[in-house]
Write a protein that holds these residues in place. Structure first.
Motif, mmCIF file in Angstrom:
data_model
loop_
_atom_site.group_PDB
_atom_site.id
_atom_site.type_symbol
_atom_site.label_atom_id
_atom_site.label_comp_id
_atom_site.label_asym_id
_atom_site.label_seq_id
_atom_site.Cartn_x
_atom_site.Cartn_y
_atom_site.Cartn_z
ATOM 1 N N PRO A 1 0.799 -1.231 0.000
ATOM 2 C CA PRO A 1 0.000 0.000 0.000
ATOM 3 C C PRO A 1 0.832 1.281 0.000
ATOM 4 O O PRO A 1 0.451 2.263 -0.633
ATOM 5 C CB PRO A 1 -0.829 -0.102 1.290
ATOM 6 C CG PRO A 1 -0.219 -1.187 2.098
ATOM 7 C CD PRO A 1 0.519 -2.086 1.169
ATOM 8 N N ASP A 2 1.985 1.256 0.688
ATOM 9 C CA ASP A 2 2.798 2.476 0.739
ATOM 10 C C ASP A 2 3.354 2.813 -0.629
ATOM 11 O O ASP A 2 3.378 3.979 -1.039
ATOM 12 C CB ASP A 2 3.962 2.316 1.712
ATOM 13 C CG ASP A 2 3.492 2.400 3.147
ATOM 14 O OD1 ASP A 2 2.258 2.480 3.326
ATOM 15 O OD2 ASP A 2 4.330 2.364 4.056
ATOM 16 N N VAL A 3 3.803 1.785 -1.341
ATOM 17 C CA VAL A 3 4.363 2.019 -2.677
ATOM 18 C C VAL A 3 3.266 2.593 -3.579
ATOM 19 O O VAL A 3 3.472 3.609 -4.269
ATOM 20 C CB VAL A 3 4.886 0.686 -3.297
ATOM 21 C CG1 VAL A 3 5.456 0.929 -4.682
ATOM 22 C CG2 VAL A 3 5.910 0.043 -2.383
ATOM 23 N N LEU A 4 2.097 1.972 -3.533
ATOM 24 C CA LEU A 4 1.002 2.439 -4.396
ATOM 25 C C LEU A 4 0.620 3.880 -4.051
ATOM 26 O O LEU A 4 0.429 4.725 -4.938
ATOM 27 C CB LEU A 4 -0.213 1.508 -4.245
ATOM 28 C CG LEU A 4 -1.346 1.713 -5.238
ATOM 29 C CD1 LEU A 4 -0.886 1.462 -6.671
ATOM 30 C CD2 LEU A 4 -2.532 0.787 -4.925
ATOM 31 N N ALA A 5 0.552 4.167 -2.739
ATOM 32 C CA ALA A 5 0.171 5.522 -2.314
ATOM 33 C C ALA A 5 1.227 6.536 -2.740
ATOM 34 O O ALA A 5 0.901 7.609 -3.254
ATOM 35 C CB ALA A 5 -0.028 5.564 -0.806
ATOM 36 N N ARG A 6 2.499 6.195 -2.539
ATOM 37 C CA ARG A 6 3.552 7.163 -2.899
ATOM 38 C C ARG A 6 3.579 7.427 -4.396
ATOM 39 O O ARG A 6 3.783 8.549 -4.830
ATOM 40 C CB ARG A 6 4.925 6.644 -2.451
ATOM 41 C CG ARG A 6 5.076 6.735 -0.960
ATOM 42 C CD ARG A 6 6.507 7.014 -0.505
ATOM 43 N NE ARG A 6 6.482 7.212 0.938
ATOM 44 C CZ ARG A 6 6.461 6.208 1.823
ATOM 45 N NH1 ARG A 6 6.546 4.971 1.406
ATOM 46 N NH2 ARG A 6 6.382 6.467 3.108
#
Ligand code: XUL
Length: 537
Positions: free
Chosen positions: A153-158
């Motif tokens: 999720p962090d990669v997608l959000a960033r």
């Protein structure tokens, strides 16, 4: 004198605003709206949504949106305006909704015949008759798959500005691919509502602007182009089915011969359309960092401009591209005006009585979690209203509990934007209601203003049309200059927060957060906190 037309295809209807931006003569010269349910009853929508068999599924009809466009443009063309003066047109549309078009589309849209209405000519272009819209929450599985595939999720959000959200277009496309592989294969182009309608106006296959593209979980915020990993994770051969992305200021063509021949409009420039929230950012005058707007519409949203993308890794909010070329932070709530309407109807009140209920009651220690529909913020997959504290069953207490809940949820879940909110520009239908806005001021501890033009998304589209037209000519203008006279908060509408009430709400908001956590199975019983506050109050 040049005129600029802004359209807004929202969940429940279509609005047109025409502005004149000549020297000091800067005003709205035409405004008209139609409701899908009332003006186009044959499609059978309720609040713009097709009949629902499952609370997670929400679809609408792209053909209905096109027919509404034909109807409303006819109204513009037959009004007392000098239609030949329309220099540029742009639009706004509900975000995230997707339109699936087959191989016939690109030819049909180029060759629309002005001697026949739009709808019969479009019947054969859809690879899917119904469009999933932003209220759809059926793609939990697809969100998980895309998230895992891109590295969490962090990669997608960033990269894209948001973790995976059920209503975002990428997860929706994936679900369509998995459930209807044949129809997915027959899809030559996936458009958003905004780029679909822009295509119809310009007779081209329009690009998707940066503002709306960032609501798809597919665009790389940094490069402002499709992000390959997300595109691959979503569905096979998707890149070829996606239009190009382009800045919101792009001139994509002129009104096609269809609109000129059928409605007598000139060859006005067509500017890329965008989402309703990016357009509202312009229509509420937020072209500098610092202030926020709260839009009280079918969805309630809180948003503000950001110079740099400060992505919310806690997963609540979104960062979208702003039409100015900057960014915007946004948090969206599904239980907005339909929840207010539902409570009002159940209590047998009109809006005046609803306002009186707010004006004649005082805050007290009880909490409603108003999840009449599945909620986006926080993520609540199954609808259900929760109540905490000693319940007061008087109708007016119910109204207060609802509006306080909506305002506390907005205040809590917009903290991630990192903006000290001291001034709010209020817009959307319910922003006409000053009792609701007073509750907003008290909960946020901020000064709230109403704006001269309530339809900020349509106004923002018209202002974007003006800005792009001037930029394409000899006299480009700064955003502030284009906006001047249209978006200043009206000083006489100022609502100041009541300091004592705000003090109370700051405490109550801690309890609200605890109730939310409890209802979502993530926190202990909040009753001790409620009792503590009661004793203290
Ligand atoms: C924003 C959102 C809604 C729609 C509906 O992310 O889902 O505000 O744009 O208008």
């Amino acid at each position: 004198m040049p005129l600029y037309l802004g359209l807004d295809s929202s969940t429940q209807g279509l609005t047109a605003i025409v502005i004149s931006v000549e020297g000091e003569d800067r005003r709205v010269v035409f405004e008209s709206s139609l409701s899908f349910d009332e003006s186009l009853p044959l499609y059978g929508t309720t609040h713009g949504v097709l009949p629902r068999t499952d609370q997670k599924i929400a679809t609408s009809s792209p053909l209905m949106w096109a027919e509404a466009l034909d109807l409303l443009i006819a109204r513009v063309a037959t009004s007392s305006l000098d239609r030949r003066q329309i220099a540029a047109v742009s639009g706004s549309a509900q975000q995230h909704g997707s339109v699936y078009l087959n191989a016939a589309w690109s030819q049909v849209v180029r060759a629309l015949d002005a001697s026949r209405p739009l709808v019969p000519q479009l019947r054969s272009v859809f690879a899917r008759e119904e469009s999933p819209i932003w209220m759809d929450s059926s793609t939990g599985e697809e969100c998980a798959e895309i998230t895992a595939s891109v590295g969490g999720p962090d990669v997608l959000a960033r990269r894209t500005g948001s973790r995976a959200f059920e209503r975002f277009t990428g997860p929706q496309i994936r679900r369509f691919f998995k459930r209807s592989p044949e129809n997915y294969r027959a899809t030559a182009r996936v458009h958003l509502v905004s780029s679909f309608l822009a295509s119809l106006l310009s007779g081209t296959d329009a690009p998707i602007d940066h503002g709306d593209a960032s609501g798809m979980n597919l665009m790389d915020l940094a490069t402002r182009d499709w992000w390959q990993d997300a595109v691959h994770a979503t569905a096979p051969e998707l890149r070829d089915k996606l239009a190009n992305v382009a800045p919101s200021t792009t001139v994509i063509g002129t009104l096609s011969p269809y609109w000129q021949g059928r409605h007598g409009l000139p060859a006005a420039k067509v500017i890329a359309w965008s989402g309703d929230n990016p357009c509202s950012l312009i229509g509420t005058g937020l072209v500098r960092e610092g202030r926020v707007a709260v839009s009280l519409g079918t969805s309630d949203t809180v948003f503000g401009l950001m110079r740099e993308p400060r992505v919310d890794v806690t997963g609540t909010g979104h960062v979208f591209g702003a039409p100015t070329g900057d960014y915007m932070g946004l948090t969206c709530f599904q239980n907005g005006s339909l929840a207010r309407e539902r409570v009002r109807n159940e209590l047998g009140m009109d809006w005046a009585a609803f306002s009186r209920a707010l004006a004649t009651t005082a805050p007290s220690v009880r909490i409603m979690l108003p999840w009449f529909e599945p909620e986006i913020t926080p993520a609540v997959p199954i609808a259900g209203v929760h109540r905490y504290g000693p319940w007061d069953t008087r109708p007016e207490a119910e109204v207060r509990a609802l509006v306080e809940a909506q305002m506390m949820a907005m205040a809590l879940h917009s903290r991630w934007m990192g903006v000290e909110i001291d001034t709010i520009h209020a817009t959307g239908g319910a922003a006409a209601n000053r009792s609701i806005l007073q509750t907003m001021a008290d909960v946020f501890g901020a000064t709230v203003y109403q704006l001269e033009v309530g339809q900020s998304a349509a106004l923002g589209a018209a202002l974007r049309a003006a800005h792009a037209d001037l930029a394409a000519g000899d006299s480009p203008a700064e955003w502030e200059e284009v906006l001047r006279g249209f978006v200043e908060p009206v000083a006489t509408t100022r609502l100041a927060p009541d300091a004592r009430r705000h003090e109370f709400y700051r405490e109550l908001m801690r309890v609200y957060a605890a109730c939310e956590a409890h209802a979502l199975g993530r926190g202990p019983d909040p009753e001790p906190l409620l009792r503590q506050l009661q004793e203290h109050a």
